[in-house]
Design an enzyme around this catalytic site. Sequence first.
Site, PDB file in Angstrom:
ATOM      1  N   HIS A  17     -23.438 -30.067  20.257  1.00  0.00           N
ATOM      2  CA  HIS A  17     -24.123 -29.840  18.988  1.00  0.00           C
ATOM      3  C   HIS A  17     -23.876 -28.264  19.111  1.00  0.00           C
ATOM      4  O   HIS A  17     -24.586 -27.586  19.770  1.00  0.00           O
ATOM      5  CB  HIS A  17     -25.789 -30.031  19.217  1.00  0.00           C
ATOM      6  CG  HIS A  17     -26.707 -29.402  18.019  1.00  0.00           C
ATOM      7  ND1 HIS A  17     -27.705 -30.301  17.830  1.00  0.00           N
ATOM      8  CD2 HIS A  17     -26.630 -28.609  17.214  1.00  0.00           C
ATOM      9  CE1 HIS A  17     -28.551 -29.801  16.763  1.00  0.00           C
ATOM     10  NE2 HIS A  17     -27.558 -28.626  16.354  1.00  0.00           N
ATOM     11  N   GLU A 200     -36.118 -31.595  13.773  1.00  0.00           N
ATOM     12  CA  GLU A 200     -36.218 -30.181  14.478  1.00  0.00           C
ATOM     13  C   GLU A 200     -37.346 -29.469  13.778  1.00  0.00           C
ATOM     14  O   GLU A 200     -38.399 -29.176  14.595  1.00  0.00           O
ATOM     15  CB  GLU A 200     -34.779 -29.390  13.837  1.00  0.00           C
ATOM     16  CG  GLU A 200     -34.942 -27.879  14.438  1.00  0.00           C
ATOM     17  CD  GLU A 200     -33.495 -26.955  14.049  1.00  0.00           C
ATOM     18  OE1 GLU A 200     -32.967 -27.590  12.970  1.00  0.00           O
ATOM     19  OE2 GLU A 200     -33.350 -26.201  14.554  1.00  0.00           O
ATOM     20  N   ASP A 278     -26.423 -25.072  19.866  1.00  0.00           N
ATOM     21  CA  ASP A 278     -26.807 -24.922  18.622  1.00  0.00           C
ATOM     22  C   ASP A 278     -25.883 -23.554  17.987  1.00  0.00           C
ATOM     23  O   ASP A 278     -24.867 -23.867  17.507  1.00  0.00           O
ATOM     24  CB  ASP A 278     -28.031 -24.953  18.319  1.00  0.00           C
ATOM     25  CG  ASP A 278     -28.607 -25.419  17.137  1.00  0.00           C
ATOM     26  OD1 ASP A 278     -27.680 -25.895  16.185  1.00  0.00           O
ATOM     27  OD2 ASP A 278     -29.627 -25.327  16.730  1.00  0.00           O
ATOM     28  N   ASP A 279     -26.358 -22.558  18.141  1.00  0.00           N
ATOM     29  CA  ASP A 279     -25.840 -21.362  17.530  1.00  0.00           C
ATOM     30  C   ASP A 279     -25.917 -20.127  18.513  1.00  0.00           C
ATOM     31  O   ASP A 279     -26.813 -19.143  18.322  1.00  0.00           O
ATOM     32  CB  ASP A 279     -26.467 -21.025  16.261  1.00  0.00           C
ATOM     33  CG  ASP A 279     -26.597 -22.118  15.220  1.00  0.00           C
ATOM     34  OD1 ASP A 279     -25.674 -22.069  14.466  1.00  0.00           O
ATOM     35  OD2 ASP A 279     -27.493 -22.697  15.137  1.00  0.00           O
TER      36      ASP A 279
HETATM   37  N1  HPA Z   1     -30.645 -26.217  12.271  1.00  0.00           N
HETATM   38  C1  HPA Z   1     -30.323 -26.656  10.826  1.00  0.00           C
HETATM   39  N2  HPA Z   1     -28.930 -26.106  10.364  1.00  0.00           N
HETATM   40  C2  HPA Z   1     -28.447 -25.188  11.130  1.00  0.00           C
HETATM   41  C3  HPA Z   1     -28.742 -25.067  12.212  1.00  0.00           C
HETATM   42  C4  HPA Z   1     -30.066 -25.526  12.942  1.00  0.00           C
HETATM   43  O1  HPA Z   1     -30.411 -25.228  13.987  1.00  0.00           O
HETATM   44  N3  HPA Z   1     -27.742 -24.350  12.889  1.00  0.00           N
HETATM   45  C5  HPA Z   1     -27.037 -24.057  11.879  1.00  0.00           C
HETATM   46  N4  HPA Z   1     -27.285 -24.647  10.640  1.00  0.00           N
HETATM   47 ZN    ZN Z   2     -27.854 -27.356  14.732  1.00  0.00          ZN
END
Ligand code: HPA
Ligand code: ZN
Length: 338
Positions: A17, A200, A278-279
């Site tokens: 992810h 989420e 994630d990011d």
């Molecule tokens: N959630 C939803 N969209 C996203 C995310 C996330 O954590 N990171 C980049 N796009």
């Molecule tokens: Zn994500």
Amino acid sequence: MTTDAQFIAGLPKAELHLHIEGSLEPELMFALARRNRITLPFASVEAVRAAYAFSNLQDFLDIYYQGAGVLLTEQDFHDLAMAYFRRVSADGCRHVELFFDPQTHTDRGLPFSVAIDGLLAGMAEAQASLGITSKLILCFLRHLDEDAAFATLKAATPYLGQIAGVGLDSSELGHPPSKFARVYREARARGLKLVAHAGEEGPPEYVWEALDVLGVDRIDHGNRALEDQGLITRLAGSGMTLTVCPLSNLKLCVVDDLKAHPLKRMLDLGIHATINSDDPAYFGGYLGENWTQTAKALKLSRAELVTLARNSFAGSFLTPAEVATHLAAIDAYAVANP
Ligand code: HPA
Ligand code: ZN
């Protein structure tokens, strides 16, 4: 006896992810802005970092889409990918299944080919120079409509042999998985794997929809699934992989404290959870940091760390033979490093 950080660094791991646009560090953002003669609305790298204080997903997305505006050429996407692979290779990551958001780029005028050709070149180079394998997952932006997702899938047709699957990201609340039922059916018919962000910020119903309406192979995040006992039973019973992102959850206020993160509870319930970043450029840590900080906060045992590493390959889209090779390497490592 190795420290947990040393044990984690040497443990073979996969990342399932990772939004590649979310690995854009402020330093590279400035370098690309200079190269592409773009003026950023920030005076310095420090000013960019100072802006990374988010109270929810949308706060983050607003700045994340703005940051992606410096990516203009194949070379930019290649450089972005290589910077990520170099960083994560140092964390003991052996395999990555990375998301990209084509609509973020086509909607600002780039041809579909620019992002994907640059990323595929970076992925090939990372395999050759770092020995790290990867697969690409095309994400649909869920705040846009299903017709736009269909147009994106159509634009991807020449690349379907190089795309492992499709995903669903961006603003979750108000955009349930069922909004994309038809395009997911089409993606499945084309032989693509299916994943979706669900639970989420969105309610357990969105996780049910991802499973039953979209028919996903993996759930991205899934935190709020724990609010529904029937869903827990379903996830554990079916061996569904959840790609959990602890530092992301902290930064986006999905959890208040890493010590209260649901990852350990998921493992205790028999859910196949994994750790991911994630990011990482926005959320304060790459794969290794996610592992070490979560292990410390939740007091994870060595056996639990090994389970998480095994889950990361077992839940991947590698072939069964490739998965078996990675699992054997994890088991050998665990025996050699008690
Ligand atoms: N959630 C939803 N969209 C996203 C995310 C996330 O954590 N990171 C980049 N796009
Ligand atoms: Zn994500």
